[in-house]
Scaffold this active site. Structure first.
Site, PDB file in Angstrom:
ATOM      1  N   LYS A 139       0.836  -1.207   0.000  1.00 48.80           N
ATOM      2  CA  LYS A 139       0.000   0.000   0.000  1.00 48.80           C
ATOM      3  C   LYS A 139       0.869   1.254   0.000  1.00 48.80           C
ATOM      4  O   LYS A 139       0.641   2.184  -0.770  1.00 48.80           O
ATOM      5  CB  LYS A 139      -0.915   0.016   1.232  1.00 48.80           C
ATOM      6  CG  LYS A 139      -1.913  -1.116   1.291  1.00 48.80           C
ATOM      7  CD  LYS A 139      -2.837  -1.002   2.491  1.00 48.80           C
ATOM      8  CE  LYS A 139      -2.124  -1.153   3.823  1.00 48.80           C
ATOM      9  NZ  LYS A 139      -1.491  -2.468   4.037  1.00 48.80           N
ATOM     10  N   THR A 140       1.851   1.251   0.891  1.00 45.09           N
ATOM     11  CA  THR A 140       2.708   2.427   0.979  1.00 45.09           C
ATOM     12  C   THR A 140       3.491   2.601  -0.328  1.00 45.09           C
ATOM     13  O   THR A 140       3.693   3.712  -0.810  1.00 45.09           O
ATOM     14  CB  THR A 140       3.656   2.291   2.188  1.00 45.09           C
ATOM     15  OG1 THR A 140       2.850   2.109   3.349  1.00 45.09           O
ATOM     16  CG2 THR A 140       4.507   3.526   2.366  1.00 45.09           C
TER      17      THR A 140
ATOM     18  N   ASP B  89      -1.792   7.733   3.806  1.00 48.06           N
ATOM     19  CA  ASP B  89      -1.385   6.376   4.203  1.00 48.06           C
ATOM     20  C   ASP B  89      -2.012   6.059   5.567  1.00 48.06           C
ATOM     21  O   ASP B  89      -2.342   6.976   6.317  1.00 48.06           O
ATOM     22  CB  ASP B  89       0.144   6.315   4.302  1.00 48.06           C
ATOM     23  CG  ASP B  89       0.672   4.880   4.246  1.00 48.06           C
ATOM     24  OD1 ASP B  89      -0.149   3.939   4.175  1.00 48.06           O
ATOM     25  OD2 ASP B  89       1.904   4.692   4.258  1.00 48.06           O
ATOM     26  N   GLU B  90      -2.152   4.791   5.901  1.00 45.91           N
ATOM     27  CA  GLU B  90      -2.699   4.367   7.200  1.00 45.91           C
ATOM     28  C   GLU B  90      -4.045   5.045   7.478  1.00 45.91           C
ATOM     29  O   GLU B  90      -4.303   5.535   8.574  1.00 45.91           O
ATOM     30  CB  GLU B  90      -1.723   4.696   8.343  1.00 45.91           C
ATOM     31  CG  GLU B  90      -0.296   4.201   8.134  1.00 45.91           C
ATOM     32  CD  GLU B  90      -0.094   2.737   8.513  1.00 45.91           C
ATOM     33  OE1 GLU B  90      -1.069   2.093   8.948  1.00 45.91           O
ATOM     34  OE2 GLU B  90       1.031   2.243   8.341  1.00 45.91           O
TER      35      GLU B  90
ATOM     36  N   GLN C 198      -5.584  -3.181  10.884  1.00 50.20           N
ATOM     37  CA  GLN C 198      -4.453  -2.566  11.575  1.00 50.20           C
ATOM     38  C   GLN C 198      -4.857  -1.288  12.292  1.00 50.20           C
ATOM     39  O   GLN C 198      -4.016  -0.456  12.617  1.00 50.20           O
ATOM     40  CB  GLN C 198      -3.327  -2.267  10.582  1.00 50.20           C
ATOM     41  CG  GLN C 198      -2.698  -3.528  10.017  1.00 50.20           C
ATOM     42  CD  GLN C 198      -1.494  -3.193   9.152  1.00 50.20           C
ATOM     43  OE1 GLN C 198      -0.500  -2.677   9.624  1.00 50.20           O
ATOM     44  NE2 GLN C 198      -1.592  -3.488   7.867  1.00 50.20           N
TER      45      GLN C 198
ATOM     46  N   ARG D  42       5.091  -7.277  11.116  1.00 45.22           N
ATOM     47  CA  ARG D  42       6.301  -6.486  10.869  1.00 45.22           C
ATOM     48  C   ARG D  42       7.448  -7.379  10.425  1.00 45.22           C
ATOM     49  O   ARG D  42       8.456  -6.919   9.905  1.00 45.22           O
ATOM     50  CB  ARG D  42       6.752  -5.720  12.144  1.00 45.22           C
ATOM     51  CG  ARG D  42       5.809  -4.679  12.696  1.00 45.22           C
ATOM     52  CD  ARG D  42       5.298  -3.747  11.664  1.00 45.22           C
ATOM     53  NE  ARG D  42       3.991  -4.165  11.195  1.00 45.22           N
ATOM     54  CZ  ARG D  42       3.458  -3.768  10.037  1.00 45.22           C
ATOM     55  NH1 ARG D  42       4.114  -2.974   9.237  1.00 45.22           N
ATOM     56  NH2 ARG D  42       2.270  -4.184   9.664  1.00 45.22           N
TER      57      ARG D  42
END
Ligand SMILES: Nc1ncnc2c1ncn2[C@@H]1O[C@H](COP(=O)(O)OP(=O)(O)OP(=O)(O)O)[C@@H](O)[C@H]1O
Ligand SMILES: [Mg+2]
Length: 674
Positions: A28-29, A214-215, A245, A605
C-alpha cells in the site's frame, strides 16, 4: 521495481476518489510513493500541488526520499509530505490571520498541557490524578470530534460532564491567551476553518490538487473532515489502509471512516491488493489466522509466494529479567550464526516501560540500540529547558515556558516574587514576561526582588531581538550566557550523566542549525517554525534516519506501524499485557479485538523470523503474579509454532541458568570492540 496489476491500476487511476484496501505488507505504501511519481511524471502535476499524509515523521521523510530518488531532488522539491499534524501546522501558519492567532504561537506538548490543566482545575478536581487524566482524554476526544466547549457544556448531562466541560472552557480560554496550541488544535483549527470559511477552503483546494493518505484506518473524525474539505467535490485523492491494523481507537480513530468514504463519495474506486511481499508464508499464515477471529468490515485475502520459512519460536521465561536476557542471548547468537547486522532486528512491546530491562541487558552487552517513537529525547529535562527558552524567545506570552526557565539555572527569583508577578499579570491580563516590565511602580516587589526579575527579563528581551535577526547565533549566545553546560555538571547525578546531557543539547543545537538552513528537500525555516516542528518531534526522527546506524530497533508495536524488519521479537505475550489488563477487566469484545489487531500489526512487521516471548512470573504493581500465556498464542496455528515450554525437558529455572550461562559464554567469546 515492477508493480503487480492491482498496484499498477491503483497508481494509474487518477480521475476520481480511490481507496486501496489491503492487508499488511501488500504494498500500500509503495502504491503511494509510486503514485506521487506517476502524478508528476505522467499526469503533469507539479510537486507543490501534491500533498501526502503519513503516520509518522519518519515515514514522511522516507517517502520524500524515495520519491526524490525516482524523480530527482529538483522535481520532488515542494512536495508536501508530512503527518496530519504537520499539515495542520502548515495550514495554521499560513492562515493565522484568519484564525486570529499571532504568528509566533507556540505548541504545547502533553506534559505542558497536563501542567496547565492541573493548575486550572485545582479548585474542581483537587489534583485528583485519575480525574485529571480522564479530563485530558475527554478534551482530546471533544476536539477530535469537533465539539466546542460551548457545545460540550450544552450537551453535558451529569454533574461530572458539566465540570469537565467547564474545565475544557477554561483551558480553551487560557491556551488562547497564552498564544499556544496543543496537538489536537493542529487538526481541529484547520478543519473548522475549512468547514466554515469558503474562501480559505477554496484556496487550499486550489493549492492541494491531489491528496494521498497512508494508514487511513487510523484517522479520527476531525482528520476525516479535514480530508473531505481539502479534496472537495473534485475528489482527487487516494487513501490506503487496512481495517485490521486500526490500533488508535483510544485516540478517537474511527475505522468506520473507511465505510464513510463510500457514502460520501459514491463513485469511490475500491482496489484490493492481495499479494504480500513482506513475510514468509508461515508468518503470513499465522497473522491471517489470528485476525480471522475478529469480525470484519471488509473481506480481504492475502497470499504470498515467499518460502515457508522457519517456525515461529515461543520463548517461555521465568521472569522479566530472564526474558530480557534470553531475548538478547538469542539475538546475539542468531546474529553470530547468520552473520547479520544489528539493524535487521527489532524488539517490540506493548508499553514503553517494557523497554527498560531490555535496554539494561543490551547495554551490559554493549549492543548498540535505538528506541524510536517514544518521547524519550524531548522528555529529557535538559531538552525541555532549552525548548522552553526557545519558546519564550519566539513567543513571550508563553507563561508555561517562562515559569520553567525563570530559575533554571538558579537566579534568585523566589516564589514570592513569582506569586506577586502572577497575580499582577492576571489582573492586567498580561503575560508574566510583559508584566515584569510594568510591576515596578506598583511597589509589590522589593527593590531586590524587582532587580533580580528585571535583570532576567531585560536580558531575555534583548536576546529575542537578537533571535529575530540571527536565530542560530542567538541560541549560541543563550547557551553560553546562562552557562548551561556548567549548570548541567552541577546538577547531574554523575559526570557521565552530565556529559550525556551536554551531548543532547549539542544535538538539539545541530538539528536547529540544519532546520534554519534547509536542505534539498526542505525550505529553510524561521526559529518559530523550527521550534514548533521540534515539538512535533519532526527532527528527532529525521536525525535518527540520517545516522542509519547499525542498531537494534526497540519500539512499541504502535510505533512500528508501517515498518518492516527481518527478525522480530515480541515481548510480553501474556494475558494482562497483550491483551492489556484493562481490555480484559472491562470485558468488552471491542477492546479485545483492538488488542488482537495490535498483535496482528506486531506479527506482520516480521519478514524472515518471528519470536514471541512470555514470562511465567512478572512483577505487577509491587506483587509477583503468574500470568497465563496470551490467548493470542493459542489462536495461532500450532503446527507453525515452536513452543519451547512444551518441548524442553528443562524447568524454567534450569532454562534461566542456561540462558545466563549462554550469555556469559557469548560475552567471553565475542568481546565487543568499544
Ligand atoms: N510489486 C512488488 N514487488 C516486489 N516487492 C514489493 C512489491 N510491492 C511491495 N513490495 C515490497 O513489499 C514490502 C511491503 O510493502 P509496503 O510497506 O508498501 O506494504 P504495506 O501494505 O504498506 O504494509 P503495511 O500494511 O504494513 O503498512 C516492502 O518491502 C515493499 O518494497
Ligand atoms: Mg504501509
Amino acid at each position: 521495481m515492477k508493480l503487480n496489476d492491482a498496484q499498477q491500476s491503483a497508481v494509474e487511476f487518477v480521475t476520481g476518489p480511490c481507496l486501496v484496501l489491503a492487508g499488511a505488507g501488500s504494498g500500500k505504501t509503495r502504491v503511494i510513493t509510486n503514485k506521487i511519481a506517476h502524478l508528476i511524471r505522467v499526469c503533469g502535476y507539479e510537486a507543490r500541488q501534491i500533498a501526502a499524509v503519513t503516520f509518522t515523521n519518519k515515514a514522511a521523510r522516507e517517502m520524500k526520499e524515495r520519491v526524490a530518488a525516482t524523480l530527482g531532488k529538483k522535481e520532488a522539491r515542494g512536495l508536501l509530505i508530512s503527518t496530519f499534524h504537520t499539515l495542520g501546522l502548515e495550514i495554521i501558519k499560513r492562515e493565522h490571520k484568519v484564525l486570529e492567532l499571532k504568528s509566533n504561537f507556540s505548541l504545547f506538548d502533553d506534559q505542558d498541557q497536563l501542567a496547565l490543566l492541573k493548575e486550572l482545575t485545582e479548585p474542581f478536581l483537587k489534583e485528583d490524578k485519575t480525574l485529571l487524566m480522564q479530563l485530558t482524554n475527554r478534551i482530546s476526544r471533544w476536539k477530535n470530534d469537533i465539539i466546542s466547549p460551548k457545545l460540550a457544556l450544552e450537551s453535558a448531562l451529569s454533574q461530572e460532564d458539566k465540570i469537565f466541560a467547564h474545565c475544557y472552557q477554561l483551558y480553551e480560554t487560557q491556551t488562547r491567551s497564552l498564544n499556544v496550541l496543543d496537538f489536537d488544535d493542529l487538526i481541529l483549527l484547520p478543519t473548522k476553518l475549512l468547514i466554515e470559511n469558503q474562501e480559505v477552503r477554496e484556496r487550499w483546494q486550489q493549492k492541494i490538487k491531489y491528496l494521498l493518505v497512508d494508514e487511513y484506518q487510523d484517522t479520527n473524525t476531525s482528520q476525516y473532515q479535514l480530508i473531505k474539505m481539502i479534496v472537495g467535490t473534485r475528489a482527487r485523492f487516494t487513501v490506503v489502509g487496512d481495517d485490521d491494523q486500526s490500533i488508535y481507537s483510544w485516540r478517537g480513530a474511527q475505522p468506520q471512516n473507511m465505510a464513510l468514504l463510500k457514502r460520501d463519495f459514491p463513485n469511490l474506486n475500491v482496489i484490493k491488493l492481495e499479494q504480500n511481499y513482506r513475510s514468509t508464508a508461515r508468518i503470513l499464515k499465522a497473522a491471517n489466522i489470528l485476525i480471522a477471529n475478529n469480525p470484519h468490515l471488509f473481506d480481504k485475502k492475502l497470499f504470498c509466494d515467499i518460502e515457508q520459512g522457519e517456525q515461529i519460536k515461543v520463548l517461555a521465561s521465568k521472569n522479566e529479567e530472564n526474558e530480557a536476557e534470553r531475548v538478547v542471548a538469542e539475538l546475539i547468537s542468531h546474529r553470530f550464526l547468520q552473520n547479520t547486522d544489528y539493524k535487521q532486528y527489532a524488539i517490540l512491546y506493548r508499553s514503553n516501560h517494557q523497554s527498560r530491562l531490555i535496554e539494561k541487558v543490551l547495554m551490559q552487552n554493549r549492543i548498540p540500540y535505538k528506541i524510536s517513537g517514544g518521547t524519550s529525547f524531548f522528555a529529557r529535562a535538559e531538552i525541555k529547558d532549552i525548548m522552553a527558552y526557545l519558546r519564550v524567545l519566539t513567543n513571550s506570552e508563553d507563561d508555561t515556558a517562562f515559569l520553567r526557565i525563570v530559575n533554571t539555572p538558579r537566579r534568585e527569583i523566589g516564589p514570592t516574587t513569582l506569586q506577586k508577578l502572577g497575580e499582577f499579570a492576571k489582573s492586567q491580563q498580561k503575560s508574566l514576561f510583559s508584566a515584569s516590565f510594568d510591576i515596578g511602580p506598583t511597589g509589590l516587589l522589593t527593590s531586590r526582588q524587582l532587580g533580580a526579575l528585571q535583570q532576567f527579563t531585560i536580558w531575555l528581551d534583548k536576546l529575542s531581538e537578537h533571535a529575530k535577526n540571527e536565530p542560530l547565533e542567538s541560541v549560541k549566545t543563550l547557551l553560553t550566557s546562562i552557562n548551561y553546560d556548567s549548570w548541567l555538571f552541577e546538577t547531574s547525578p554523575s559526570q557521565k550523566a552530565a556529559e550525556m546531557r551536554v551531548r543532547n543539547v549539542n544535538q538539539l543545537y545541530e538539528w536547529l542549525g540544519e532546520m534554519l538552513k534547509g536542505d534539498e528537500l526542505e525550505e529553510p525555516m524561521t526559529l518559530t517554525q523550527a521550534v514548533n516542528r521540534f515539538t512535533l518531534r519532526d527532527m528527532l526522527e529525521r536525525g535518527e534516519d540520517e545516522q542509519d546506524a547499525d542498531q537494534v530497533q526497540l519500539m512499541t508495536i504502535h510505533a512500528s506501524k508501517g515498518l518492516e524488519f527481518d527478525f522480530v521479537y515480541i515481548l510480553g505475550m501474556e494475558e494482562g499485557i497483550m491483551p492489556h489488563q484493562n481490555s480484559i477487566d472491562d470485558n468488552q469484545p471491542e477492546l479485545i479485538e483492538e488488542e488482537r489487531r495490535l498483535a496482528y500489526v506486531g506479527i506482520t512487521r516480521a519478514k524472515k523470523t518471528l519470536t514471541l516471548s512470555h514470562c511465567l512470573e512478572r512483577r505487577s504493581m509491587g506483587e509477583v503474579i503468574k500470568p497465563e500465556p496470551s490467548r493470542f498464542l493459542a489462536e495461532l496455528p500450532q503446527d507453525d509454532l515452536d513452543w519451547e515450554s512444551k518441548k524442553a525437558k528443562d524447568t524454567p529455572q534450569q532454562r534461566m541458568e542456561k540462558g545466563q550461562a549462554h550469555l556469559a559464554m557469548l560475552k567471553a567469546k565475542f568481546p565487543k570492540k568499544g
